[in-house]
Every structure is written in structure tokens, then in C-alpha cells.
Design an enzyme around this catalytic site. Structure first.
Site, PDB file in Angstrom:
ATOM      1  N   ARG A  34      -0.596 -17.422 -43.256  1.00  0.00           N
ATOM      2  CA  ARG A  34      -1.753 -16.671 -42.766  1.00  0.00           C
ATOM      3  C   ARG A  34      -2.299 -17.334 -41.506  1.00  0.00           C
ATOM      4  O   ARG A  34      -2.380 -18.574 -41.432  1.00  0.00           O
ATOM      5  CB  ARG A  34      -2.835 -16.588 -43.837  1.00  0.00           C
ATOM      6  CG  ARG A  34      -2.365 -15.793 -45.036  1.00  0.00           C
ATOM      7  CD  ARG A  34      -3.487 -15.140 -45.821  1.00  0.00           C
ATOM      8  NE  ARG A  34      -2.919 -14.526 -47.001  1.00  0.00           N
ATOM      9  CZ  ARG A  34      -2.403 -13.290 -47.054  1.00  0.00           C
ATOM     10  NH1 ARG A  34      -2.430 -12.505 -45.985  1.00  0.00           N
ATOM     11  NH2 ARG A  34      -1.878 -12.819 -48.174  1.00  0.00           N
ATOM     12  N   ASP A  35      -2.663 -16.499 -40.532  1.00  0.00           N
ATOM     13  CA  ASP A  35      -3.253 -17.035 -39.302  1.00  0.00           C
ATOM     14  C   ASP A  35      -4.597 -17.675 -39.635  1.00  0.00           C
ATOM     15  O   ASP A  35      -5.396 -17.130 -40.409  1.00  0.00           O
ATOM     16  CB  ASP A  35      -3.425 -15.913 -38.266  1.00  0.00           C
ATOM     17  CG  ASP A  35      -3.644 -16.463 -36.876  1.00  0.00           C
ATOM     18  OD1 ASP A  35      -2.743 -16.317 -36.024  1.00  0.00           O
ATOM     19  OD2 ASP A  35      -4.730 -17.046 -36.619  1.00  0.00           O
ATOM     20  N   ILE A  36      -4.875 -18.815 -39.014  1.00  0.00           N
ATOM     21  CA  ILE A  36      -6.106 -19.557 -39.280  1.00  0.00           C
ATOM     22  C   ILE A  36      -7.330 -18.832 -38.701  1.00  0.00           C
ATOM     23  O   ILE A  36      -8.450 -19.076 -39.138  1.00  0.00           O
ATOM     24  CB  ILE A  36      -5.972 -20.995 -38.719  1.00  0.00           C
ATOM     25  CG1 ILE A  36      -6.900 -21.957 -39.421  1.00  0.00           C
ATOM     26  CG2 ILE A  36      -6.179 -21.025 -37.215  1.00  0.00           C
ATOM     27  CD1 ILE A  36      -6.600 -23.419 -39.108  1.00  0.00           C
ATOM     28  N   ASN A  92       3.796 -13.007 -28.412  1.00  0.00           N
ATOM     29  CA  ASN A  92       3.300 -13.322 -27.079  1.00  0.00           C
ATOM     30  C   ASN A  92       4.229 -14.338 -26.437  1.00  0.00           C
ATOM     31  O   ASN A  92       4.724 -15.247 -27.111  1.00  0.00           O
ATOM     32  CB  ASN A  92       1.873 -13.885 -27.171  1.00  0.00           C
ATOM     33  CG  ASN A  92       0.897 -12.874 -27.731  1.00  0.00           C
ATOM     34  OD1 ASN A  92       0.998 -11.684 -27.444  1.00  0.00           O
ATOM     35  ND2 ASN A  92      -0.044 -13.328 -28.549  1.00  0.00           N
ATOM     36  N   VAL A 101       0.740 -21.250 -28.828  1.00  0.00           N
ATOM     37  CA  VAL A 101       1.556 -22.233 -29.565  1.00  0.00           C
ATOM     38  C   VAL A 101       3.010 -22.000 -29.171  1.00  0.00           C
ATOM     39  O   VAL A 101       3.548 -20.902 -29.369  1.00  0.00           O
ATOM     40  CB  VAL A 101       1.382 -22.093 -31.091  1.00  0.00           C
ATOM     41  CG1 VAL A 101       2.261 -23.114 -31.816  1.00  0.00           C
ATOM     42  CG2 VAL A 101      -0.080 -22.266 -31.501  1.00  0.00           C
ATOM     43  N   HIS A 105       6.723 -17.157 -32.737  1.00  0.00           N
ATOM     44  CA  HIS A 105       6.092 -16.573 -33.928  1.00  0.00           C
ATOM     45  C   HIS A 105       5.835 -15.107 -33.688  1.00  0.00           C
ATOM     46  O   HIS A 105       5.498 -14.697 -32.582  1.00  0.00           O
ATOM     47  CB  HIS A 105       4.795 -17.297 -34.292  1.00  0.00           C
ATOM     48  CG  HIS A 105       3.847 -17.501 -33.156  1.00  0.00           C
ATOM     49  ND1 HIS A 105       4.038 -18.467 -32.184  1.00  0.00           N
ATOM     50  CD2 HIS A 105       2.712 -16.849 -32.806  1.00  0.00           C
ATOM     51  CE1 HIS A 105       3.052 -18.410 -31.304  1.00  0.00           C
ATOM     52  NE2 HIS A 105       2.240 -17.429 -31.638  1.00  0.00           N
ATOM     53  N   HIS A 107       3.369 -12.096 -34.859  1.00  0.00           N
ATOM     54  CA  HIS A 107       2.122 -11.756 -35.539  1.00  0.00           C
ATOM     55  C   HIS A 107       2.342 -10.451 -36.309  1.00  0.00           C
ATOM     56  O   HIS A 107       2.792  -9.457 -35.722  1.00  0.00           O
ATOM     57  CB  HIS A 107       0.995 -11.501 -34.530  1.00  0.00           C
ATOM     58  CG  HIS A 107       0.621 -12.674 -33.676  1.00  0.00           C
ATOM     59  ND1 HIS A 107      -0.496 -13.444 -33.915  1.00  0.00           N
ATOM     60  CD2 HIS A 107       1.204 -13.209 -32.567  1.00  0.00           C
ATOM     61  CE1 HIS A 107      -0.590 -14.393 -32.984  1.00  0.00           C
ATOM     62  NE2 HIS A 107       0.428 -14.273 -32.155  1.00  0.00           N
TER      63      HIS A 107
HETATM   64  P1  5GP Z   1      -0.355 -17.093 -29.892  1.00  0.00           P
HETATM   65  O1  5GP Z   1      -1.685 -17.156 -29.195  1.00  0.00           O
HETATM   66  O2  5GP Z   1       0.514 -18.261 -29.501  1.00  0.00           O
HETATM   67  O3  5GP Z   1       0.334 -15.791 -29.794  1.00  0.00           O
HETATM   68  O4  5GP Z   1      -0.678 -17.236 -31.441  1.00  0.00           O
HETATM   69  C1  5GP Z   1      -0.978 -18.466 -32.017  1.00  0.00           C
HETATM   70  C2  5GP Z   1      -1.703 -18.161 -33.299  1.00  0.00           C
HETATM   71  O5  5GP Z   1      -1.688 -19.321 -34.109  1.00  0.00           O
HETATM   72  C3  5GP Z   1      -3.163 -17.781 -33.090  1.00  0.00           C
HETATM   73  O6  5GP Z   1      -3.388 -16.491 -33.646  1.00  0.00           O
HETATM   74  C4  5GP Z   1      -3.928 -18.879 -33.834  1.00  0.00           C
HETATM   75  O7  5GP Z   1      -5.058 -18.392 -34.508  1.00  0.00           O
HETATM   76  C5  5GP Z   1      -2.906 -19.415 -34.787  1.00  0.00           C
HETATM   77  N1  5GP Z   1      -3.059 -20.809 -35.127  1.00  0.00           N
HETATM   78  C6  5GP Z   1      -3.323 -21.837 -34.287  1.00  0.00           C
HETATM   79  N2  5GP Z   1      -3.341 -22.993 -34.948  1.00  0.00           N
HETATM   80  C7  5GP Z   1      -3.073 -22.690 -36.251  1.00  0.00           C
HETATM   81  C8  5GP Z   1      -2.966 -23.492 -37.443  1.00  0.00           C
HETATM   82  O8  5GP Z   1      -3.101 -24.713 -37.431  1.00  0.00           O
HETATM   83  N3  5GP Z   1      -2.686 -22.837 -38.585  1.00  0.00           N
HETATM   84  C9  5GP Z   1      -2.517 -21.483 -38.638  1.00  0.00           C
HETATM   85  N4  5GP Z   1      -2.261 -20.927 -39.833  1.00  0.00           N
HETATM   86  N5  5GP Z   1      -2.621 -20.701 -37.541  1.00  0.00           N
HETATM   87  C10 5GP Z   1      -2.893 -21.307 -36.364  1.00  0.00           C
END
Ligand code: 5GP
Ligand code: ZN
Length: 119
Positions: A34-36, A92, A101, A105, A107
Site C-alpha cells: 500500500r502506498d504510504i 511515472n 522513487v 513501480h 500505481h
Molecule cells: P512516484 O512519485 O515515484 O511515481 O511514486 C512514489 C510513491 O511511493 C509515492 O506515491 C509515495 O507516496 C510512495 N512512497 C514513498 N515512500 C514510501 C514508503 O516508504 N513506503 C510506501 N509504502 N510508499 C512510499
């Protein structure tokens, strides 16, 4: 199987169990949490176990992984109860793509209607 891993990568560390997460699925290729900071009632991240920086690094060798990522997305959408009304799977890429990150990944987002294009 030799697992490609980056010692300083947040998601590699989560997959390895060094950092906590709310796991919703794991198999030999894919790890889902799950996203944080959820942006919808269902917001799950699907990660390859192996470190791949982004979808920009994918190629013909990744067919099985990509099939699995979408298969698991569909299965989780069903178990989350969002499949019938529809949902979004998005990745992304890089700074302008909104990637924060640098470990590939997907979403999985559902539970509300999303606009297009995303902001
Ligand atoms: P991006 O912005 O790279 O597409 O998505 C990165 C996602 O990782 C974001 O939606 C963010 O909320 C999530 N995220 C960042 N750090 C963590 C973490 O430590 N644990 C979890 N579960 N999600 C994270
Ligand atoms: Zn990684």
C-alpha cells in the site's frame, strides 16, 4: 536466481524486508504494498523484486515481468472491489514524469473517477 539489488534504494530495502511496508501480494517477480500517502481509497504500488530504475529501462527481456505486473494489478483490483467500476494503472518516468522513487513501480489506483490528463 541472482537478485539485482541497489543497497541505497528505498524499494529494494522494502522488498528485502529491511524497511516496513503493508504488503498485499508477493511472488517470485512482483512485490505489492500500500502506498504510504494514498491518493485514492485504493492506492497500491507494484514493484519488481529486482531493481529496475524505471520503465525507460524495460525491453523485450521483461515480457514475463510486465505480464505479471498487469496480472497482479487485475487480481488486486478484483480483491479490492474496484475492478467493476474501473481503475488506473500508471507508472511515472523521470523528473518530468513525476517519478520520485527510482525503482520501477506501477500505481494501482481506484475507488474514484480520475480525470484525464492527470495534473
Ligand atoms: P512516484 O512519485 O515515484 O511515481 O511514486 C512514489 C510513491 O511511493 C509515492 O506515491 C509515495 O507516496 C510512495 N512512497 C514513498 N515512500 C514510501 C514508503 O516508504 N513506503 C510506501 N509504502 N510508499 C512510499
Ligand atoms: Zn531498487
Amino acid at each position: 536466481v541472482v537478485s539485482a539489488r541497489e543497497p541505497d534504494c528505498l524499494f529494494c530495502r522494502i522488498v528485502a524486508g529491511e524497511l516496513p511496508s503493508t504488503k498485499v501480494h508477493e511472488d517470485e517477480l512482483v512485490f505489492a504494498i500500500r502506498d504510504i500517502n494514498p491518493q485514492a481509497s485504493t492506492h497500491i504500488l507494484l514493484l519488481p523484486r529486482d531493481h529496475i530504475a524505471s520503465a525507460d529501462d524495460l525491453g523485450a527481456d521483461h515480457g514475463e515481468l510486465l505480464g505479471r505486473l498487469f496480472e497482479v494489478s487485475a487480481r488486486l483490483a478484483a480483491s479490492e472491489g474496484i475492478a467493476a467500476d474501473g481503475y488506473r494503472v500508471v507508472t511515472n518516468i523521470g523528473r518530468n514524469g513525476g517519478q520520485s522513487v527510482d525503482h520501477l513501480h506501477f500505481h494501482l489506483l481506484g475507488g474514484r473517477r480520475f480525470t484525464w490528463p492527470p495534473g
